[in-house]
Scaffold this active site. Sequence first.
Site, PDB file in Angstrom:
ATOM      1  N   GLU A 393       0.957  -1.123   0.648  1.00 32.55           N
ATOM      2  CA  GLU A 393      -0.439  -0.152  -0.344  1.00 32.55           C
ATOM      3  C   GLU A 393       0.568   0.898   0.020  1.00 32.55           C
ATOM      4  OE1 GLU A 393      -1.834   3.382  -0.161  1.00 32.55           O
ATOM      5  OE2 GLU A 393      -1.695   2.721   2.345  1.00 32.55           O
ATOM      6  N   CYS A 427      -2.785   7.942   4.298  1.00 32.55           N
ATOM      7  CA  CYS A 427      -2.534   8.015   3.341  1.00 32.55           C
ATOM      8  C   CYS A 427      -4.066   7.890   2.135  1.00 32.55           C
ATOM      9  CB  CYS A 427      -2.111   6.813   2.917  1.00 32.55           C
ATOM     10  SG  CYS A 427      -3.490   4.952   3.751  1.00 32.55           S
TER      11      CYS A 427
END
Length: 628
Positions: A393, A427
């Site tokens: 990720e 994020c």
Amino acid sequence: MNTVLLLVDLQNDYLSVAGLEPGSGFVVERAAQLLKTCRELRIPVIHIQTSVSRGDDRRMPHWKKTDRWSCEADTSGHAPPDSLQPIEGEAVIGKTFFSAFSNSALDQQLRAHHAQQVILCGVHLHACVRQTALDAYERGYEVCIADDAVASDDPVHASITRRYLATRAAKFLNVASLIAELRGNSTREIPADVSRAVLAAASGIKSWSNMAIHTKSEMLERLALKLKLEAKSLAALMAQETGKPICFGEMEVLRTAEMLHAVIRSCECLDDEILQSGVTLRRRPHGVVAIVTPWNNPVYIALGKIAPALQCGNAVVWKPSPHAEKLSRRLLQIIHACGFPPEVLQLVLGDRSAAAALMCDENIAAVSLTGSSLAGYAAQEICARRRIPLQAELGGNNAAIVWEDCDLRDATHKIAGGAFEMAGQRCTANRRVIVHEKIYDEFVSMLERRVAAIPCGDPLQPDTRVGPLVSAEHAARVAAIIERSIKDGLRVIRVQSEHFTPISVGQREAWHPPVIVCCDDPANEIVQEETFGPVLVVQKATDWQQAMNLCNGVRQGLAASLFTISPEKQERFLVEARAGILKINRATADAEVGVPFGGWKASGIGPPEHGSFDRDFYLRPQTIYPAG
């Protein structure tokens, strides 16, 4: 040791190429900081510049084949940026091919300075920097490469180069470490004992993988309960170490406890399945799994990987961020206290070199990583070479579209929180907002007022929503990109908080106020690069197609959202948005527990995290045919 700094091909034509990783603004800022230090310390500086001329065409054959003219003498593309311009007394050496040593004047200059070590920064790492490093090594110079002041438009090739050179011809240090070393204040870390940790983890695999699933579930349940009891103390440690506001730290720990129950549910049935014709499908753990985690959600992200990996029968070697080492040690103690055998969860501390060494270890059978784009390229190269599974990720540059028919007050409130809470250090944070031109001015005005009302400052105060950044270095990086935005003529709004509590001396230099940047140029650095800080970019759209082009017009594709009451627009958005997480009338920030989490494009590699994908990633399928 006599040292000379070599700046390789830091010229505007090279710096403006598409796909440069990291971005040109960041690389120039890092190189300029190193250059300034070398000048202060009277360390010799040599500028290496590619130079071609139409009057005497000595271009490389592959340039001629494509009729490419770059770094042509006496053009703006040939020149370096202002901050990297040579000054009196600094040599400038031209070249036409890859290596700076193709011009014998470089070796002469180095010998005149009695050089023993050369420091390299510049572009491209996979080509000119690499060849210059190898030629310097051949000539007997020690070679050091400024790891965050080199860039490439071929990042996978650059990752191969970094690993290749680091094992043979050069050491890699970031600019901060290099400056400390040049000033005699080196604090270089002792290399992590990766092999010992991996072998220790491997020793416990057999008994652990054969343990009943309900026994492992009981351990996770104890861990969930323990986290609830430790939530306040862990949140305080998180605030002190990373600057994360204590309210969000406590929320993270409590949600982690909730997530552990979701892991138990998703992995509760690992029994063999009987398929057609008596064929059996069974799932087996990989063995030892490497897990690499960041500092911004140091409990949730870490246990979001560790828990399912262990539940599926794997052993784990965990490498957390250096910015969260104290928290990671404490978390490890809590996990072991809940009954997990120490050998099946090993902790390795260190920087990116420790992570690379871990992933390269021949006993590592799979890798799960959350980190930067460059960390993803490095992991991708290593795992591809070793042919092991990778789940990565890699962050997001997330956009929210605000349409003219939306509830503007609601949209402003949600986007302000999504962009600036936790100082934008998540994020899924709103990085960009694309606003219909009819409501653009009103939105910006409302946004500024809303952001000013968010409590800022001391992360240990319970009301604080925007704390300091993780480090002074990161704050300086955010400040530098804002200064470049001002230089580009963009409208920059520095929001002054109406509710600010003083920050402790230790974190004061890491503070950066919330900033709104108005930018209609989709190619500008502030739009294309993820700042990972308290910065929100506002863009104007005249119609739907332009809004979607702006939304999709970055490399990343983690999350996107749309604020509108129109069912037709909502449906179009769900069809056209190129991201792994889509939301309607909600900020891009945050995610539900137990549902798949993963990005498209440059935001992710391999399967998503969480939900049914935990079982799919941490177990390997094996098909067994009955005896014939």
